[in-house]
Each structure stands twice: as C-alpha cells, then as structure tokens.
Design an enzyme around this catalytic site. Structure first.
Site, short mmCIF file in Angstrom:
data_model
loop_
_atom_site.label_atom_id
_atom_site.label_comp_id
_atom_site.label_asym_id
_atom_site.label_seq_id
_atom_site.Cartn_x
_atom_site.Cartn_y
_atom_site.Cartn_z
N SER A 147 25.98 46.37 27.89
CA SER A 147 26.58 46.33 29.22
C SER A 147 25.76 47.14 30.23
CB SER A 147 28.00 46.92 29.14
OG SER A 147 28.47 47.25 30.43
N TYR B 276 25.81 43.40 35.95
CA TYR B 276 26.74 43.32 37.08
C TYR B 276 25.89 43.37 38.34
CZ TYR B 276 31.03 44.27 34.39
OH TYR B 276 32.09 44.20 33.54
N THR C 139 27.59 38.61 34.49
CA THR C 139 29.06 38.58 34.53
C THR C 139 29.53 38.29 35.94
OG1 THR C 139 29.21 40.05 32.65
CG2 THR C 139 31.15 39.91 34.05
N LYS D 204 28.76 34.51 32.45
CA LYS D 204 29.98 34.95 31.74
C LYS D 204 31.14 35.12 32.72
CE LYS D 204 31.53 38.81 28.82
NZ LYS D 204 32.37 39.63 29.69
N HIS E 79 37.57 37.92 30.80
CA HIS E 79 37.25 39.34 30.67
C HIS E 79 38.27 40.06 29.77
CE1 HIS E 79 34.27 41.98 32.85
NE2 HIS E 79 34.97 42.93 32.26
C1 FMN Z 1 36.82 48.21 27.01
C2 FMN Z 1 36.15 46.99 27.55
C3 FMN Z 1 35.07 47.12 28.40
C4 FMN Z 1 34.42 45.98 28.88
N1 FMN Z 1 33.30 46.12 29.65
C5 FMN Z 1 32.61 45.01 30.03
C6 FMN Z 1 31.37 45.13 30.71
O1 FMN Z 1 30.89 46.22 30.96
N2 FMN Z 1 30.75 43.98 31.08
C7 FMN Z 1 31.26 42.74 30.81
O2 FMN Z 1 30.66 41.72 31.17
N3 FMN Z 1 32.41 42.61 30.13
C8 FMN Z 1 33.08 43.71 29.72
N4 FMN Z 1 34.24 43.57 29.00
C9 FMN Z 1 34.71 42.23 28.64
C10 FMN Z 1 34.10 41.79 27.31
O3 FMN Z 1 32.74 41.54 27.43
C11 FMN Z 1 34.78 40.54 26.77
O4 FMN Z 1 34.76 39.55 27.78
C12 FMN Z 1 36.21 40.78 26.32
O5 FMN Z 1 36.31 42.00 25.64
C13 FMN Z 1 36.66 39.66 25.43
O6 FMN Z 1 37.99 39.83 25.04
P1 FMN Z 1 38.43 40.47 23.64
O7 FMN Z 1 38.28 41.95 23.80
O8 FMN Z 1 39.84 40.05 23.53
O9 FMN Z 1 37.51 39.94 22.58
C14 FMN Z 1 34.89 44.70 28.52
C15 FMN Z 1 35.99 44.59 27.66
C16 FMN Z 1 36.61 45.72 27.16
C17 FMN Z 1 37.77 45.55 26.22
#
Ligand code: FMN
Length: 387
Positions: A107, A130, A156, A252, A276
């Site tokens: 990330s 981002y 994203t 994404k 997300h």
């Molecule tokens: C704690 C946390 C932080 C996240 N940070 C980012 C991020 O920095 N960039 C991003 O594109 N998605 C981020 N996401 C989304 C994840 O990439 C992903 O889309 C999501 O976790 C998928 O759902 P799931 O946790 O149910 O598998 C984050 C998700 C979580 C749970």
C-alpha cells in the site's frame, strides 16, 4: 498455543495480541457497517453443488494473474498500516507471499517503504497507488516503484475521500499510537507486540515521510487523507498515470458496470471488483453481488479480479466460479499477521488453499482454472432487482 484451523481462529488471536486501535482499524467498515457485514453474509447465500464419482486425482490450484504464474489465484491486497499490526508487517507479509507463490501488494500507506520491501524479498511485488495532489510526489513514487521492480501498479479509485469509520475516531487512531491512558492500559496487555515494535525503526508511513513536501501530521490517517488525496481524480488523469507508469495496470475499487466499461476504455490490464472491504461507501451492495453483472459486461475484454468479504477457500471458489480470474484477500491475511507474524500469513494462505482444493474436489473439479457457474447453486434473486 490454540490449534488454528480457520481464518476465524487467526482473527481471535489477532484480537488478543494486537493493540485495540489497530485490530479495530482492520475489523471495521464505514458508518453502519452494513456493506462490511453483507460482503461476508452474501457469500453464505451462494451454495455449492456436490458431485460424486468424478475423478478427483491430480488437482491443481495453479493459475495466472495478469500473466504471472501463481500457486493459487489469491493475491494479498494492499493494506495501510500493516506494519502496525505486527512490527515490519509489510516485509513479513511480502515474504510469506513470495514463499507461497502468490502476489503481494504494498500500500501507499504502508509502514515499510517500497525500498524496504524490495530489499527483503526477491519476487517482484505489486504497488498500490493513491493519487495525491502533489504531482511531484506521484512522479517520484511511480519512479521508486519502477526502480524497485514492481510488476504491477494497482491504482485505487474508491478512496479519494475517507469513508468515516467510527471506531478509528473513537480510538484516536494514529501511527505510532499516542500515549494516552487508555492506550497505555491496552498496551500493557500486548507485551509481545510492544517488544517487537521496540526492535524496529519502522513506525511511521515509510513511503511518505521524507518523500512528500509540506506534509502536516502524517500520524493521523484521516487528516492526512483530507489534506493530500486528489479529489479531482478522473478518467483523464487515470489515462495520464497509465502513460507515466508504462507497465501492467490494475484499477481497484470498481463496483459498477459503467465504471468497468470506462476501465476497459482506458486500456487497463485488469480491474478489481471491490468496495474496499466495506470501508468506503456504506450502503453499497456487496462486491460478490455486483460481480456477475460486471463479468457479463466486460469479462471478455479485461481480466476481472475480485475482493471484499473473502474469509475462506470456499469464498475464493465462489468468486472464481462467478467469473473472477483471481481474487485479493485483505483481512484474512491481516488476522494471520496480527496473530503470528509471517507464520500467521503463511497459515492463512495454507488454510485458504486447503479449503479451496478440498471444495474443488467435492464439487467434482480438478483444475482451478476451469471453475464456472456450474459448480454453484445461486439463489435466483441473488443479484437482486435494484432500480
Ligand atoms: C485495515 C485495512 C486497510 C486497508 N488499506 C488499504 C490501502 O491502503 N489501499 C487500498 O487500496 N486498499 C486498502 N484496503 C482495502 C483492501 O485492499 C481490500 O480491498 C479489502 O481489505 C478487501 O476486503 P476483505 O478485507 O474483506 O478481504 C484496506 C483494508 C483494510 C481492512
């Protein structure tokens, strides 16, 4: 040590071992958390067809994602602040992914920097971007990702403004944690986390601190996002970023057929159908409910990936059978990391692979790349008549 057999076991251990503010950061959705809950509960509505007397020898979960060989089509999703769930968390997760033969996505909002992760791994990883207002910072971070040999840029699109997550505000989420009385009381019971965190220097946003100019308080995710993320992001900007990057591009955060068509038009290599993990637009439909329509609209023109709600190998199978070429998991591996560091991420991947493999066999299939809707029983109104 408890016997770990499910992703939920890892979640319980994560909750016990990581500071409350970071566990809550992972285990939350925005506002009422309706979308967050439905991401998982909608998977449970889809059932599987049991088939018998079909040769189930020589099974394989091997596949490809954006032309890369993978031991199973499951990539680790980008997760901000991973290095706060466990010290040096991004390096640990990237190593586990490399050994397992699946892609790791770093990330923008990671604790370990691009260079840190590259130094501690040999397989190329994916970098998630981002889009920020500061163009120089963007040019620079793209150049850094290229230099580190990243094999895909994951752009994203669903977080230019932060969906409000009540727990983070109530907990006063910062990285590193500020020493308030409630935090101190909580940390007193998380000695293993604290001990490991004392051994590392990586405790703030490694991709940003020292690289971005005029940055205010990076420790607070919400204020930093509000200050720095580019609210004017549009398809023209995405096309320009594609040119700048020049490599494989994954868009994404696509949850709508029209946006999926725009992604095709801009020439992306893949899309990730995702909300997300229910952290942005609460009230949006679950990602698994949106997947079939998006696959029907663009599945023959672009590679479709999926995330949001996967907690088992059975969920992986369901998403693949509905037309995804590969999936990403977020929380499923973060629970493992918070529970047991690198070993926990490996355990999460092993659990998912075993469940995927066994389910395939019981559905009468041997090859993950041949999964289709035939293995599923989907309620007739699953996609719903939303107008
Ligand atoms: C704690 C946390 C932080 C996240 N940070 C980012 C991020 O920095 N960039 C991003 O594109 N998605 C981020 N996401 C989304 C994840 O990439 C992903 O889309 C999501 O976790 C998928 O759902 P799931 O946790 O149910 O598998 C984050 C998700 C979580 C749970």
């Amino acid at each position: 040590m408890p016997v770990i057999t499910t992703i939920d076991d890892l979640k319980q251990l994560h909750k016990r071992r990581a500071p409350k503010m970071f566990y809550d950061y992972a285990e939350s959705g925005s506002w009422t958390e309706q979308t967050f809950r439905e991401n998982t509960s909608d998977f449970a509505q889809i059932r599987l067809r049991q088939r018998v007397a079909v040769d189930m020898s020589d099974r394989t979960t091997k596949s490809q994602m954006i032309g890369q060989d993978v031991s199973m089509p499951v990539a680790l999703a980008p997760v901000g602040l991973t290095g706060m769930q466990s010290a040096d968390g991004e390096i640990k997760a990237a190593r586990a992914a490399e050994k397992f033969g699946v892609p790791y996505t770093l990330s923008t909002m990671s604790i370990c920097s691009i260079e840190d992760v590259a130094k501690h791994t040999t397989a190329p990883f994916w970098f998630q971007l981002y889009v920020m207002r500061d163009e120089e910072f963007i040019d620079n971070i793209i150049a850094r990702a290229k230099k580190a040999g990243c094999s895909a840029l994951v752009l994203t699109l669903d977080l230019q403004i932060l969906g409000q997550r009540h727990k983070d505000l109530k907990n006063g989420l910062t990285a590193p944690p500020k020493f308030t009385i409630p935090t101190m009381i909580d940390l007193a019971t998380k000695w293993r986390w604290g001990y490991e965190m004392m051994q590392t220097k990586r405790r703030s946003f490694g991709n940003i601190v020292g690289h971005a100019k005029n940055v205010g308080d990076t420790s607070s995710l919400s204020s930093w996002t509000a200050e720095q993320f580019e609210p004017k992001l549009d398809w023209g900007m995405i096309a320009r970023l594609k040119e700048k990057w020049g490599g494989k591009l994954i868009l994404k955060g696509i949850l709508d057929v029209e946006d999926a068509k725009n992604a095709v038009a801009v020439g992306a290599d893949a899309i990730t159908v995702s909300n997300h993990g229910g952290r942005q637009l609460d009230g949006a439909l679950s990602a698994i409910r949106m997947l079939p329509a998006i696959v029907a609209a663009v599945g023959d023109q672009i590679e479709v990936h999926f995330d949001s709600g996967i907690r088992s190998g059975q969920d992986v199978l369901k998403a693949l059978a509905l037309g995804a070429k590969g999936v990403m998991i977020g929380r499923a591996y973060i629970y493992g990391l918070g529970a047991m560091g690198e070993q926990g991420v490996t355990t999460a991947l092993q659990i998912i692979q075993k469940e995927l493999d066994t389910t395939m066999a019981l559905c009468g299939r041997r090859d993950v790349t041949t999964l289709d809707r035939d293995v599923l029983l989907v309620p007739q109104d699953f996609e719903g008549a939303w107008v």
